[in-house]
Design a protein around this motif. Structure first.
Motif, PDB file in Angstrom:
ATOM      1  N   GLY A 325      13.459  -5.200  -5.271  1.00 51.99           N
ATOM      2  CA  GLY A 325      13.982  -4.588  -4.354  1.00 51.99           C
ATOM      3  C   GLY A 325      15.593  -4.791  -4.014  1.00 51.99           C
ATOM      4  N   ALA A 326      16.063  -5.591  -4.952  1.00 53.57           N
ATOM      5  CA  ALA A 326      17.426  -6.133  -4.700  1.00 53.57           C
ATOM      6  C   ALA A 326      18.374  -4.590  -4.774  1.00 53.57           C
ATOM      7  CB  ALA A 326      17.901  -6.984  -5.605  1.00 53.57           C
ATOM      8  N   GLY A 327      19.240  -4.518  -4.087  1.00 54.49           N
ATOM      9  CA  GLY A 327      19.881  -2.938  -3.967  1.00 54.49           C
ATOM     10  C   GLY A 327      21.072  -3.010  -5.214  1.00 54.49           C
ATOM     11  N   LEU A 328      21.249  -4.026  -5.695  1.00 51.98           N
ATOM     12  CA  LEU A 328      22.371  -4.105  -7.097  1.00 51.98           C
ATOM     13  C   LEU A 328      21.794  -5.240  -7.672  1.00 51.98           C
ATOM     14  CD1 LEU A 328      24.302  -2.734  -4.590  1.00 51.98           C
ATOM     15  CD2 LEU A 328      25.783  -2.393  -6.697  1.00 51.98           C
ATOM     16  N   VAL A 329      21.991  -5.392  -9.053  1.00 53.95           N
ATOM     17  CA  VAL A 329      21.937  -6.639 -10.022  1.00 53.95           C
ATOM     18  C   VAL A 329      22.848  -6.445 -11.178  1.00 53.95           C
ATOM     19  CG1 VAL A 329      20.369  -7.793 -11.521  1.00 53.95           C
ATOM     20  CG2 VAL A 329      19.336  -6.739  -9.292  1.00 53.95           C
ATOM     21  N   THR A 330      23.413  -7.433 -11.226  1.00 57.57           N
ATOM     22  CA  THR A 330      24.520  -7.303 -12.201  1.00 57.57           C
ATOM     23  C   THR A 330      24.268  -8.712 -13.112  1.00 57.57           C
ATOM     24  OG1 THR A 330      26.560  -6.628 -11.029  1.00 57.57           O
ATOM     25  CG2 THR A 330      27.072  -8.032 -12.686  1.00 57.57           C
ATOM     26  N   VAL A 331      24.337  -8.553 -14.529  1.00 63.39           N
ATOM     27  CA  VAL A 331      24.325  -9.521 -15.543  1.00 63.39           C
ATOM     28  C   VAL A 331      25.655 -10.107 -15.722  1.00 63.39           C
ATOM     29  CG1 VAL A 331      23.903 -10.270 -17.877  1.00 63.39           C
ATOM     30  CG2 VAL A 331      22.236  -8.944 -16.288  1.00 63.39           C
ATOM     31  N   GLY A 332      26.019 -11.458 -15.521  1.00 65.00           N
ATOM     32  CA  GLY A 332      27.227 -11.940 -16.026  1.00 65.00           C
ATOM     33  C   GLY A 332      27.237 -12.708 -17.215  1.00 65.00           C
ATOM     34  N   ALA A 333      27.744 -12.187 -18.324  1.00 68.20           N
ATOM     35  CA  ALA A 333      27.625 -12.428 -19.714  1.00 68.20           C
ATOM     36  C   ALA A 333      28.697 -13.016 -20.309  1.00 68.20           C
ATOM     37  CB  ALA A 333      26.820 -11.323 -20.422  1.00 68.20           C
ATOM     38  N   PRO A 334      28.758 -13.892 -21.404  1.00 68.20           N
ATOM     39  CA  PRO A 334      29.975 -14.220 -22.124  1.00 68.20           C
ATOM     40  C   PRO A 334      30.348 -13.082 -23.047  1.00 68.20           C
ATOM     41  CG  PRO A 334      28.281 -15.717 -22.452  1.00 68.20           C
ATOM     42  CD  PRO A 334      27.664 -14.663 -21.411  1.00 68.20           C
ATOM     43  N   ARG A 335      31.728 -12.947 -23.310  1.00 68.24           N
ATOM     44  CA  ARG A 335      32.279 -11.896 -24.187  1.00 68.24           C
ATOM     45  C   ARG A 335      31.362 -11.627 -25.454  1.00 68.24           C
ATOM     46  NH1 ARG A 335      37.427  -9.669 -24.807  1.00 68.24           N
ATOM     47  NH2 ARG A 335      38.191 -11.236 -23.444  1.00 68.24           N
ATOM     48  N   ALA A 336      30.970 -12.557 -26.097  1.00 70.50           N
ATOM     49  CA  ALA A 336      30.263 -12.572 -27.454  1.00 70.50           C
ATOM     50  C   ALA A 336      28.808 -11.865 -27.168  1.00 70.50           C
ATOM     51  CB  ALA A 336      29.888 -13.768 -27.980  1.00 70.50           C
ATOM     52  N   THR A 337      28.384 -11.696 -25.849  1.00 72.32           N
ATOM     53  CA  THR A 337      26.965 -10.968 -25.728  1.00 72.32           C
ATOM     54  C   THR A 337      26.978  -9.696 -25.127  1.00 72.32           C
ATOM     55  OG1 THR A 337      26.608 -12.056 -23.601  1.00 72.32           O
ATOM     56  CG2 THR A 337      25.943 -13.380 -25.472  1.00 72.32           C
ATOM     57  N   MET A 338      28.290  -9.264 -24.882  1.00 66.66           N
ATOM     58  CA  MET A 338      28.448  -7.988 -24.104  1.00 66.66           C
ATOM     59  C   MET A 338      27.815  -6.792 -24.707  1.00 66.66           C
ATOM     60  SD  MET A 338      29.943  -8.433 -21.278  1.00 66.66           S
ATOM     61  CE  MET A 338      30.768  -6.944 -20.468  1.00 66.66           C
ATOM     62  N   MET A 339      28.066  -6.656 -25.981  1.00 64.05           N
ATOM     63  CA  MET A 339      27.285  -5.631 -26.918  1.00 64.05           C
ATOM     64  C   MET A 339      25.685  -5.829 -26.699  1.00 64.05           C
ATOM     65  SD  MET A 339      27.733  -2.732 -28.181  1.00 64.05           S
ATOM     66  CE  MET A 339      29.381  -2.627 -28.548  1.00 64.05           C
ATOM     67  N   GLU A 340      25.357  -7.045 -26.960  1.00 57.89           N
ATOM     68  CA  GLU A 340      23.995  -7.449 -26.979  1.00 57.89           C
ATOM     69  C   GLU A 340      23.216  -7.041 -25.781  1.00 57.89           C
ATOM     70  OE1 GLU A 340      21.584 -11.650 -27.432  1.00 57.89           O
ATOM     71  OE2 GLU A 340      23.246 -11.284 -28.534  1.00 57.89           O
ATOM     72  N   ASN A 341      23.927  -7.308 -24.588  1.00 59.79           N
ATOM     73  CA  ASN A 341      23.390  -6.914 -23.410  1.00 59.79           C
ATOM     74  C   ASN A 341      23.492  -5.568 -23.127  1.00 59.79           C
ATOM     75  OD1 ASN A 341      22.209  -9.105 -21.934  1.00 59.79           O
ATOM     76  ND2 ASN A 341      24.062 -10.161 -22.327  1.00 59.79           N
ATOM     77  N   ALA A 342      24.558  -4.849 -23.476  1.00 58.26           N
ATOM     78  CA  ALA A 342      24.935  -3.526 -22.796  1.00 58.26           C
ATOM     79  C   ALA A 342      24.049  -2.461 -23.652  1.00 58.26           C
ATOM     80  CB  ALA A 342      26.285  -3.230 -23.175  1.00 58.26           C
ATOM     81  N   CYS A 343      23.588  -2.837 -24.801  1.00 57.36           N
ATOM     82  CA  CYS A 343      22.740  -2.058 -25.576  1.00 57.36           C
ATOM     83  C   CYS A 343      21.350  -2.060 -24.987  1.00 57.36           C
ATOM     84  CB  CYS A 343      22.162  -2.589 -27.008  1.00 57.36           C
ATOM     85  SG  CYS A 343      23.788  -2.210 -28.045  1.00 57.36           S
ATOM     86  N   GLN A 344      20.836  -2.761 -23.986  1.00 55.08           N
ATOM     87  CA  GLN A 344      19.435  -2.920 -23.360  1.00 55.08           C
ATOM     88  C   GLN A 344      19.473  -2.821 -21.666  1.00 55.08           C
ATOM     89  OE1 GLN A 344      16.589  -5.421 -25.659  1.00 55.08           O
ATOM     90  NE2 GLN A 344      18.514  -6.251 -26.321  1.00 55.08           N
ATOM     91  N   LEU A 345      20.389  -2.597 -21.207  1.00 52.84           N
ATOM     92  CA  LEU A 345      20.846  -2.539 -19.842  1.00 52.84           C
ATOM     93  C   LEU A 345      21.362  -0.920 -19.344  1.00 52.84           C
ATOM     94  CD1 LEU A 345      22.623  -5.894 -19.056  1.00 52.84           C
ATOM     95  CD2 LEU A 345      20.113  -5.264 -18.759  1.00 52.84           C
ATOM     96  N   THR A 346      20.579  -0.543 -18.340  1.00 55.29           N
ATOM     97  CA  THR A 346      21.045   0.734 -17.523  1.00 55.29           C
ATOM     98  C   THR A 346      21.243   0.551 -16.294  1.00 55.29           C
ATOM     99  OG1 THR A 346      19.594   1.779 -19.525  1.00 55.29           O
ATOM    100  CG2 THR A 346      20.621   3.257 -17.449  1.00 55.29           C
ATOM    101  N   ALA A 347      20.051   0.631 -15.510  1.00 56.65           N
ATOM    102  CA  ALA A 347      20.271   0.298 -14.154  1.00 56.65           C
ATOM    103  C   ALA A 347      21.099  -1.007 -13.749  1.00 56.65           C
ATOM    104  CB  ALA A 347      19.367   0.492 -13.379  1.00 56.65           C
ATOM    105  N   ILE A 348      20.995  -1.897 -14.399  1.00 54.44           N
ATOM    106  CA  ILE A 348      21.463  -3.143 -14.153  1.00 54.44           C
ATOM    107  C   ILE A 348      22.790  -3.140 -14.684  1.00 54.44           C
ATOM    108  CG2 ILE A 348      21.475  -5.725 -14.898  1.00 54.44           C
ATOM    109  CD1 ILE A 348      18.162  -5.077 -15.046  1.00 54.44           C
TER     110      ILE A 348
END
Length: 563
Positions: A325-348
């Motif tokens: 139920g958190a209103g927003l959630v952000t993942v803070g990630a190192p530059r090297a993992t941005m693509m790795e995370n972006a491919c699997q995150l939508t609402a986050i």
């Protein structure tokens, strides 16, 4: 929430009731025995068949026919057989009441007494004499006890106040009854299986452990040991019987007796309530959403990601925070993992964050009100700086996994930085790395009671760390620095063995973070998250993997009528 009592607390409550004049010790013993018989027949209704008992009234026919001692199936006219094992104290007195009541129902009852009948406490002695009018009392004979066969065994030997390991002549024949299958799956213990410390849930005999029971019947309130440590292996099902100790004004003498006891307990650092059992009523007040609210009403959670190939744990935590139920959630990630995370995150949402400086900049956004770090974070040298940066920002914070292991050799640095609005969520190994002395006491063999318990260890850890400690396990214990403590038990009907899967702890950390983002205080968030975590596992069942847990939240909340 249900209060969990120590043996000493239960004695004080009984003594207060007796001091009030509202009830006598003999009446309490009679009620206890009646409650045990009722619980036994409720657990095994097939035993309540019409077997020619003296008491009248119809009874259901057995759903299964146990075998009698000759190996032949018992018919509707056969007599059931019970063996009641009585000890030298008031637990034995309860056993004599049970024996008498079963005899009056038409059972064949064999009674064994361990100890000298002349040394029985007064109320137990009265019930010993009452039983003697109906049948014999056999002196303890280890060989004979170990060879008994019956439809029902009742363990009334020592109960919840056990102070030391029972003699081998007691445990060895009872262990034999279990290993050779002579109990037919029906051993009922009064208050506690013999050999189990009910203040800690630990077996006091290294050689034999404790007696295995399929049903444990206790009185007024359950004990701590029914829900933590080795308890699940010994107690079977637990039933708590009301014997009339609640809801009374017992008068000044009783209040003084309880007040004196609580002062003694507070001096030991225990307080009025040692621990409570996390239960459903905890959940409903906190999780609803109103029509006029917006996303920021429910907080903005930040979850820090580890490096390349170690990002999944943070995404699990983030998904948990969002679903809870958190209103927003952000993942803070190192530059090297941005693509790795972006491919699997939508609402986050996703933000680049390399090092403590960028984290400091990110935390300038005051709408970020809860932070989770540790899942998959890694143990690189700069990770410690991230932890300390978050703690310095004084946001609601959850530290798990690598964020705790990072301080293995310098726990005092972490404790100095922790705030009251933090929750740390160690499993057993992480707890031992942060609190090696407490873990050593907890893991030392228990030979006398009350033994050091997981509740004791978690409360001490919370006081030392200065924040809420959620000590994970099937017997999760949650404690605050002020001494408040609760147990979230995944045993009995809430047994959820499927939670033993990679990533389930990361989701739990996310649940706590999301609830803190929504404004729950640390101990409320930890208790609610732990309870819902188990409910999600029960809702999914076998085959569960960590990714499934957040997706069960909508169904779980609907079961609780959460808007």
């Amino acid at each position: 929430m249900t209060e969990l009592l120590t043996a000493a607390q239960m004695r004080a409550i009984e003594q207060a009731a007796i001091a009030s004049g509202e009830v006598t010790g003999l009446e309490l013993m009679e009620r206890a025995g009646q409650g045990v018989v009722g619980a036994i027949l409720e657990e095994w209704p097939e035993l309540d068949a019409d077997i020619g008992r003296k008491a009248g009234g119809a009874a259901p026919r057995p759903s299964a026919s146990p075998r009698d001692i000759s190996g032949q199936k018992m018919g509707s006219g056969a007599r059931r057989r019970a063996v009641v094992l009585c000890g030298p104290g008031n637990n034995g007195g309860d056993g004599f009441v049970v024996a008498r009541l079963m005899k009056e129902r038409g059972w064949e009852v064999e009674v064994f007494l361990y100890g000298d009948p002349d040394k029985l406490p007064p109320h137990a002695k009265v019930n010993y004499e009452r039983w003697r009018e109906l049948g014999a009392v056999n002196a303890w004979d280890a060989q004979r006890v170990g060879e008994e066969v019956a439809d029902l065994f009742v363990d009334a030997l020592f109960g919840a106040g056990l102070k030391r390991a029972p003699a081998c002549e007691i445990l060895e024949p009872l262990t034999k009854l279990y290993t050779e299958g002579k109990t037919f799956g029906r051993m009922a213990a009064i208050d506690a299986p013999t050999g189990l410390c009910m203040d800690s849930g630990r077996a006091l005999c290294p050689e034999f452990g404790a007696v295995w029971s399929w049903l444990t019947v206790t009185f007024h309130r359950p004990r701590i040991g029914h829900f933590i440590d080795e308890r699940p292996s010994y107690c079977g099902a637990v039933r708590t019987v009301d014997i009339g100790l609640g809801g009374h004004d017992w008068g000044e003498a009783a209040r003084q007796a309880l007040a004196d006891f609580h002062r003694l307990e507070k001096g030991r650092g225990m307080g009025r309530v040692v621990a409570t059992l996390v239960s459903p009523e905890l959940v409903s007040p906190y999780l609803g959403k109103e029509t006029e609210e917006h996303k920021y009403t429910h907080g903005h959670a930040l979850v820090l990601s580890g490096g390349h190939g170690k990002t999944g744990a943070a995404r699990l935590a983030a998904r948990g925070a969002l679903r809870i139920g958190a209103g927003l959630v952000t993942v803070g990630a190192p530059r090297a993992t941005m693509m790795e995370n972006a491919c699997q995150l939508t609402a986050i949402m996703l933000r680049q964050m390399d090092g403590a400086d960028e984290l400091r900049t990110l935390l300038q956004d005051s709408r970020i009100n809860a932070v989770c770090l540790g899942p998959g974070l890694g143990l690189d040298a700069d990770r410690e700086g991230l932890v300390l940066e978050v703690l310095q920002a004084n946001r609601a914070t959850v530290l798990d996994a690598d964020a705790l292991t990072q301080f293995e050799d310098r726990a005092e640095v972490l404790f100095e930085a922790l705030q009251e609005n933090c929750v740390i969520t160690p499993h057993g190994g992480e707890f031992a790395r942060l609190f090696p002395d407490l873990a050593e006491k907890l893991n030392a063999p228990a030979t006398t009671g009350p033994a050091y318990s997981k509740v004791d260890a978690t409360r001490e850890a919370a006081k030392r760390a200065g924040c809420v400690v959620l000590f994970k396990g099937p017997d999760t214990v949650i404690a605050a620095p002020d001494g408040r403590c609760s147990v979230n038990s995944a045993h009995y009907e809430r047994s959820a063995p499927w939670l033993a899967t990679a990533g389930s702890g990361d989701v739990l950390a996310g649940f706590v973070t999301g609830l803190m983002a929504r404004g729950l205080d640390p101990i409320q968030a930890a208790e609610t998250a732990a309870y819902l975590h188990v409910e999600c596992a029960l809702g999914f069942g076998p085959g569960l993997i960590a990714e499934d847990l957040p997706e069960q939240i909508p169904a779980v909340l609907r079961r609780f009528d959460i808007p």
